[in-house]
Design an enzyme around this catalytic site. Structure first.
Site, mmCIF file in Angstrom:
data_model
loop_
_atom_site.group_PDB
_atom_site.id
_atom_site.type_symbol
_atom_site.label_atom_id
_atom_site.label_comp_id
_atom_site.label_asym_id
_atom_site.label_seq_id
_atom_site.Cartn_x
_atom_site.Cartn_y
_atom_site.Cartn_z
ATOM 1 N N CYS A 2 -27.363 -40.871 -31.410
ATOM 2 C CA CYS A 2 -26.048 -40.559 -31.951
ATOM 3 C C CYS A 2 -25.276 -39.752 -30.916
ATOM 4 O O CYS A 2 -25.717 -39.577 -29.788
ATOM 5 C CB CYS A 2 -26.178 -39.755 -33.245
ATOM 6 N N LEU A 53 -25.601 -43.668 -34.991
ATOM 7 C CA LEU A 53 -26.242 -44.954 -34.742
ATOM 8 C C LEU A 53 -27.455 -44.979 -35.661
ATOM 9 O O LEU A 53 -28.410 -44.213 -35.468
ATOM 10 C CB LEU A 53 -26.667 -45.085 -33.278
ATOM 11 N N LEU A 56 -33.171 -44.594 -38.505
ATOM 12 C CA LEU A 56 -34.056 -44.278 -39.621
ATOM 13 C C LEU A 56 -33.211 -43.986 -40.856
ATOM 14 O O LEU A 56 -32.167 -43.342 -40.764
ATOM 15 C CB LEU A 56 -34.923 -43.052 -39.296
ATOM 16 N N ILE A 294 -33.989 -58.063 -16.206
ATOM 17 C CA ILE A 294 -32.754 -58.579 -15.630
ATOM 18 C C ILE A 294 -33.012 -59.059 -14.213
ATOM 19 O O ILE A 294 -33.809 -58.464 -13.476
ATOM 20 C CB ILE A 294 -31.637 -57.511 -15.655
#
Length: 636
Positions: A2, A53, A56, A294
């Protein structure tokens, strides 16, 4: 993962709208929700803002700011062992209304005060407001995985996950600290606890503070320090015993970081660190793990084929993202905004790209940072341990003479070697090592792009060398070894201010949570007490970690030269970015800003364009500052 922003204003010139603006600059850190708490008192106003975000307890019960009794919290991070802590607290009479680790922190603080930090296995930065005691308590995790910025001036305190939030407060004074700027030019980042701005600092890794609202003075405390474990006697155990205990700790740490209510993936490079994470987790989980890598084939070194080979052997669901140099180049313009202090690690580009790719499949990604610092994996450890005994025998005048000769021979003119990965920069650093061949000087030389003298020539005004953890003398003689010294320095400096900053901002750029399983403090503490020979054995780096990985993946599949992800910044600045370089590193801009001597920069630029590839990092550092300055300091 967050983002939070908070303000404490004794002039009472702040309001809810300012708090909201500050917090909403962090939308990328928490796109799933937001919350605000604004308190007006006779002598101050206090605001707590949060962007969420959801990882949990995805319900609204997990939203922040969260309250319990007299406590209100804004929290960024994860407490992986929250269920075990909750069970302990329930036995002590606590009751929980959510399945969120945020509530765990509140109850733990209520029960144990600052001692709660000793209970946590995780990554975190948080602020707790105690209304009854009129006090603020704030903390940052042991390794410093989660960021925490502090601004303090004229009775105004600002706290945030990223520096950009401060710019939204009308009374934030963004005055550049030229000593910090000089440090950036040397290291490619701003060493903690310093910041690019005066009056701004970072809360240190493993630190907390108390702030009484009646007597507003921040009182900082160190609750964890890696040196405490390097200063313990080395464990008197066999290599086999150490290997089994290390494997047990790795398994526990990795499993903890799989706890999530959303999909989890793993960044896989094909090297030992990420292979350890992927192999141990896939062995101990029934479901097929998702791995991500990547490849940018047209810009040089590319570990994607090795990662794919490892993934196929382990049986993970592997996702490989192939991008072009153009896609990487396009991201350069975004670096100053997302790394809102000057930041010059070019590997931020592939990290941002792989994070963006992973975000299409998962919300949590496990990275494998910390393995080099904890288990002794950097090439510079090789150089020092192999070269130090020889350099100590070399007469000082001979070393200086050799360095002077090297100054006359450009790295790019040396046959065969000039094509080796990173040879140009290693060649440049060797000059400094030859001049001062002791462990401390060598470590500084390997960590810096500009020497102190070069920085003074570069800067217009005299600058002071910042007091940083690069110069730590915490490892006393009785515990000192060159390897332990380098590992501890790197853990507190390069890892904290470069690697962890890079991964935090890159994952948040893509709004995913980056977790660092190798940075579980139990692993760091244990490895620090292992004999050096278990980590660096007969020229083999990360010896114990390698042997563990070989239990899961064939040795012949793993044993190959370390490649890394090379960004061809010299070629870019000579070609695709040349116009960009000339725009930002121009006489007009340099003179107008007043920080640097144009004559010194002009000579550096001319030599670089003449083919001195070893100057690429120096030019890149300057370019990154100039781009940052335009983003954050010039009027829009």
């Amino acid at each position: 993962m967050c983002g939070f922003a908070a303000l404490l204003d004794y002039s009472k010139n702040s309001d809810l709208a300012i708090l909201q603006e500050m917090t909403r600059t962090l939308h990328h850190r928490g796109p799933d929700g937001e919350g605000f708490d604004f308190v007006q008192k006779n002598h101050f106003c206090l605001g707590l803002g949060h962007k969420r975000l959801s990882i949990l307890d995805l319900s609204d019960a997990g939203k922040q700011p969260m309250q319990h009794q007299q406590y209100t919290i804004i929290f960024n991070g994860e407490i992986y062992n929250f269920e075990e802590i909750n069970a302990e607290l329930v036995k002590l009479g606590h009751q929980f209304s959510t399945h969120s680790d945020t509530e765990t922190v509140l109850h733990a603080y209520e029960r144990w005060g600052s001692k709660c930090l000793e209970k946590f296995i995780g990554m975190f930065a948080f602020v707790i407001y105690d209304e009854k005691q009129q006090e603020i308590f704030a903390a940052r995790d042991r390794a410093g995985v989660k960021p925490f910025f502090i601004y303090e001036k004229n009775g105004l305190f600002l706290f945030a996950s990223e520096l950009k939030a401060f710019h939204k407060h009308p009374h934030f004074e963004k005055e550049i600290d030229t000593d910090a700027l000089a440090a950036f030019i040397q290291y490619g980042n701003i060493p903690s606890p310093h910041s690019i701005f005066k009056q701004v600092r970072k809360l240190g890794a493993g630190e907390y503070f108390n702030l009484s609202l009646k007597d507003p003075v921040i009182k900082q405390h160190k609750y964890w320090n890696i040196y405490d474990y390097y200063k313990k006697p080395k464990k008197d155990i066999s290599f086999a015993q150490a290997k089994e205990e290390t494997k047990r700790l790795l398994t526990s740490a990795f499993q903890y970081r799989m706890r999530s209510d959303v999909p989890v993936g793993i960044f896989l490079s094909g090297g030992y660190d990420s292979a350890a994470v992927a192999s141990i987790l896939q062995k101990n989980n029934n479901s097929q793990l998702q791995t991500f890598t990547i490849g940018v084939p047209d810009i040089g070194l590319n570990e994607a084929p090795y990662a794919k080979e490892v993934a196929n052997y382990l049986g993970t669901s592997h996702h490989e993202f192939q991008c072009t140099a153009d896609e990487a180049l396009e991201l350069i313009s975004k670096l100053p905004y997302h790394y809102d202090e000057p930041f010059a690690d070019s590997s931020a580009l592939p990290t941002m790209l792989v994070s963006k790719m992973a975000s299409e499949k998962v919300t949590v990604a496990l990275s494998a940072d910390g393995g080099d610092e904890i288990f002794a994996g950097y090439n510079r450890y090789d150089y020092l341990l192999k070269m130090l005994p020889k350099l100590e025998k070399l007469p000082r005048f001979a070393g200086k003479t050799m360095a002077s000769i090297m100054n006359l021979v450009p790295a790019n003119s040396i046959p065969v070697l000039k094509h080796k990965y990173n040879f140009h920069n290693r060649y440049e650093k060797m000059k400094g090592i030859l001049k001062n061949p002791d462990a401390e000087s060598i470590m500084l030389s390997l960590s810096q792009q500009f020497t102190d003298n070069q920085v003074q020539q570069l800067m217009q005004k005299r600058v002071n060398t910042l007091d940083t953890l690069y110069s730590s003398q915490a490892l006393q003689k009785e515990y000192f070894s060159p390897l332990a010294y380098m590992q501890a320095i790197d853990f507190n400096t390069y890892m904290l201010d470069d690697i962890l900053t890079k991964v935090d901002r890159a994952t948040m750029f893509a709004s995913i949570e980056g977790r660092e399983p190798l940075l579980d403090h139990r692993i760091a503490e244990y490895a620090a007490q292992l004999p050096d020979d278990f980590k660096y054995h007969k020229g083999v780096k990360k010896h114990i970690l390698r042997e563990i990985v070989h239990d899961y993946i064939p040795r012949e599949m793993m044993e190959r030269p370390k490649q890394g992800f090379a960004i061809p910044i010299a070629e870019w600045m000579w070609n695709e970015l040349k116009e960009h370089v000339n725009h930002f590193i121009s006489q007009e801009k340099i003179t107008q800003q007043g920080f640097f001597n144009w004559s010194t920069i002009e000579k550096l630029k001319r030599n670089f364009y003449a083919g001195k590839k070893e100057l690429d990092f120096k030019m890149w550092y300057l370019l990154m500052f100039q781009m940052w300055y335009e983003e954050w300091m010039e009027a829009k």
